[in-house]
Motif scaffolding. Structure first.
Motif, PDB file in Angstrom:
ATOM      1  N   GLY A  38       0.861  -1.184   0.000  1.00 25.33           N
ATOM      2  CA  GLY A  38       0.000   0.000   0.000  1.00 25.33           C
ATOM      3  C   GLY A  38       0.893   1.227   0.000  1.00 25.33           C
ATOM      4  N   GLU A  39       1.577   1.436  -1.145  1.00 28.22           N
ATOM      5  CA  GLU A  39       2.548   2.538  -1.179  1.00 28.22           C
ATOM      6  C   GLU A  39       1.940   3.766  -1.831  1.00 28.22           C
ATOM      7  N   HIS A  40       2.028   4.881  -1.114  1.00 28.41           N
ATOM      8  CA  HIS A  40       1.502   6.182  -1.553  1.00 28.41           C
ATOM      9  C   HIS A  40      -0.030   6.177  -1.670  1.00 28.41           C
ATOM     10  N   ASP A  42      -1.950   6.234   1.120  1.00 26.69           N
ATOM     11  CA  ASP A  42      -2.554   6.883   2.304  1.00 26.69           C
ATOM     12  C   ASP A  42      -3.089   8.278   2.024  1.00 26.69           C
ATOM     13  N   TYR A  43      -2.286   9.125   1.352  1.00 24.06           N
ATOM     14  CA  TYR A  43      -2.758  10.507   1.148  1.00 24.06           C
ATOM     15  C   TYR A  43      -3.875  10.572   0.095  1.00 24.06           C
ATOM     16  N   GLY A 175       3.304  14.141   3.136  1.00 22.29           N
ATOM     17  CA  GLY A 175       3.011  12.735   3.361  1.00 22.29           C
ATOM     18  C   GLY A 175       1.573  12.517   3.782  1.00 22.29           C
ATOM     19  N   GLY A 176       1.191  11.236   3.802  1.00 22.88           N
ATOM     20  CA  GLY A 176      -0.132  10.863   4.301  1.00 22.88           C
ATOM     21  C   GLY A 176      -0.039  10.574   5.788  1.00 22.88           C
ATOM     22  N   GLY A 177      -0.911   9.698   6.277  1.00 22.03           N
ATOM     23  CA  GLY A 177      -0.985   9.490   7.719  1.00 22.03           C
ATOM     24  C   GLY A 177      -0.477   8.150   8.200  1.00 22.03           C
ATOM     25  N   TYR A 231       9.122  13.232  -3.940  1.00 19.20           N
ATOM     26  CA  TYR A 231       8.002  12.671  -3.176  1.00 19.20           C
ATOM     27  C   TYR A 231       6.761  13.557  -3.350  1.00 19.20           C
ATOM     28  N   GLY A 394       8.074   2.059   1.790  1.00 20.58           N
ATOM     29  CA  GLY A 394       8.116   3.492   2.130  1.00 20.58           C
ATOM     30  C   GLY A 394       8.025   4.370   0.907  1.00 20.58           C
ATOM     31  N   ALA A 395       8.531   5.587   1.057  1.00 20.49           N
ATOM     32  CA  ALA A 395       8.349   6.590   0.008  1.00 20.49           C
ATOM     33  C   ALA A 395       9.038   6.219  -1.308  1.00 20.49           C
TER      34      ALA A 395
HETATM   35  C1  GLA Z   1       6.149   8.315   3.276  1.00 15.16           C
HETATM   36  C2  GLA Z   1       4.950   9.096   3.794  1.00 15.16           C
HETATM   37  C3  GLA Z   1       3.759   8.170   4.006  1.00 15.16           C
HETATM   38  C4  GLA Z   1       3.463   7.362   2.755  1.00 15.16           C
HETATM   39  C5  GLA Z   1       4.734   6.668   2.275  1.00 15.16           C
HETATM   40  C6  GLA Z   1       4.522   5.961   0.969  1.00 15.16           C
HETATM   41  O1  GLA Z   1       6.616   7.449   4.252  1.00 15.16           O
HETATM   42  O2  GLA Z   1       5.276   9.737   5.014  1.00 15.16           O
HETATM   43  O3  GLA Z   1       2.640   8.929   4.404  1.00 15.16           O
HETATM   44  O4  GLA Z   1       2.880   8.150   1.774  1.00 15.16           O
HETATM   45  O5  GLA Z   1       5.786   7.586   2.100  1.00 15.16           O
HETATM   46  O6  GLA Z   1       3.609   4.938   1.090  1.00 15.16           O
END
Ligand code: GLA
Length: 458
Positions: A38-40, A42-43, A175-177, A231, A394-395
């Motif tokens: 589940g990459e990117h 969240d936002y 970023g998202g949450g 990002y 991650g990002a």
């Molecule tokens: C970073 C952001 C997260 C998310 C990831 C990618 O870690 O802080 O909110 O978007 O990248 O999934």
């Protein structure tokens, strides 16, 4: 209780007393994370599936009787800083560690109508930096919990996670949450499925007798300057895609996030995601001027709405334009993969889950363009050495790759990665990095889900 072995309490107490002349009152531990899939998403309002890991940021803290925040780090690499706790704390230089503490402090000051006192805080930590394992959000959450606890204030964990997700935008990222949520709510032996807006979660079983191998590509995924721009361009592209989707379908209630689409009839009438994308986008790539024309907005208003970061920096328009269709393709298919992964893990179908991890990596690489050659090489070595699934975590743009492996295969996988990636690939392709390289458990290690943030009175 905090696993004591993880916190070198004596060292923190000694150093705290030496520096501040008093004893600390509380210890806080805020862990890093590995995102399983589940990459990117969240936002965009779609779910994620992370776990907390053992590495963490630790803080010893005591309350002050004024509004000063005085922070020091055990590591001499991070200079001590003092600043005033207010609702509008001025930024320090981009990338400076104090900005993450300031992000938590300024957000909490606003939330509590400036009724909090300052703190003395000593930080330590062992989350590899710029590795995509969320050391920044762990620092934000550690700072927030330190300030709250010192002030004897409490917040609902979900509310705090949401507040800090927004609060971290102070540092310039969009970023998202996910990172803040799993840092606070992580659970030993469980993966967590988070849904957003509003934040909610459920525990998903992590397969028994399996581990995640984490291997650092040695290419830093620092959230500063160029990496931050790369990002931040992704959320911007998703928002621009939403603007275009609203212009094409003109729903009576405009869509706010890509995550709203599965609830909309105009979206559901398409037999699959690919058909929706073909029907929606005429080009592979769009300039801002084109998007302005199609959405009846000015370039200026689009720029202000979507390309301006909270720290005042403006995102440059990508040279090849905004690749909206493939970005949307990644997000919509990745969201489906998260749901399927949760189902697979609930059935203990590790093979099925591993396949979804592999497809996710392909999509992160080809469609979302957040992989790099080094991560692709790590992933292919992992797949060829018996991983059930492997992907970046991650990002992206550097940082770590992860593999799902049966416990009995961990040793073999680590040996293979040391041989083929660090001692061959890195040696040949990055001799400068290889020259100073120590291959240790900061670079390559195995994890299982650990407990989220913890607070302890000294
Ligand atoms: C970073 C952001 C997260 C998310 C990831 C990618 O870690 O802080 O909110 O978007 O990248 O999934």
């Amino acid at each position: 209780m905090i696993e004591d072995a993880l916190i070198n309490e004596d060292a923190l107490i000694n150093e705290f007393s030496k520096y501040f002349g008093t004893s600390p009152k509380y210890f806080i531990k805020a862990p890093g994370r590995v995102n399983l899939i589940g990459e990117h998403t969240d936002y965009n309002g779609f779910p994620v599936l992370p776990i907390s890991i053992l590495s963490s940021v630790k803080v010893a803290v005591s309350l002050r009787h004024d509004k000063k925040i005085v922070i020091k780090n055990i590591s001499p690499d991070y200079r001590p800083v003092t600043f005033e706790l207010t609702e509008e704390i001025p930024h320090s230089k981009q990338g400076h560690w104090v900005n993450y503490v300031k992000a938590a402090a300024t957000t909490l000051a606003s939330h509590f109508n400036n009724n909090l006192l300052g703190m003395n805080a000593l930080f330590d930590g062992d989350i590899p930096k710029s590795a995509g394992l969320s050391s920044s959000s762990a620092l934000v959450i550690a700072s927030a919990l330190a300030l709250l606890t010192a002030n004897k204030s409490e917040m609902d964990p979900l509310e705090l996670a949401e507040l800090m997700a927004e609060g971290e935008h102070y540092t310039g990222t969009r970023g998202g949450g996910m990172d803040q949520a799993v840092c606070i709510l992580g659970k030993k032996n469980k993966a967590l499925k988070f849904d957003f807006f509003p934040l909610r979660y459920s525990y998903i079983p992590f397969p028994q007798d399996h581990s995640i191998i984490v291997a650092h590509s040695l290419i830093n995924a620092s959230k500063t300057e160029s990496s931050m721009h790369k990002y931040n361009t992704r959320p911007a592209e998703c928002h621009l895609a939403v603007a275009l989707i609203n212009a094409v379908y003109k729903p009576s209630q405009p869509v706010k996030l890509l995550g709203d689409l599965p609830n909309r009839d105009f979206f559901n009438k398409f037999v699959n995601i690919e058909k929706f994308i073909r029907n929606t986008f005429d080009h592979e790539s769009y300039t801002l001027l084109e998007i302005a024309g199609l959405t009846n907005e000015t370039v200026d208003s689009l720029t202000k709405k979507y390309l301006l970061n909270r720290d005042g920096n403006l995102l440059p328009e990508p040279e090849n334009g905004f690749l909206l269709p493939i970005r949307v393709l990644h997000i919509l298919t990745e969201a489906e993969r998260v749901e399927k992964s949760c189902d697979a893990l609930c059935r203990n179908d590790t093979v099925g889950f591993g396949k979804l991890m592999n497809v996710s990596h392909q999509s992160c690489d080809k469609n979302y363009d957040i992989s790099i050659p080094e991560l692709n090489i790590l992933v292919s070595i992992m797949s060829e050495s018996g991983a059930l699934g492997a992907r970046l975590t991650g990002a992206g743009f550097g940082g770590c790759a992860i593999a799902l492996v049966r416990d009995e295969n961990c040793k073999n996988m680590i040996e293979k990665l040391c041989e083929l990636y660090y001692n061959e690939y890195i040696k040949e392709n990055h001799p400068d990095i290889f020259r100073n390289l120590t291959i240790d458990n900061k670079i390559i290690f195995e994890v299982k889900p650990s407990q989220g943030a913890e607070i302890k009175a000294v």
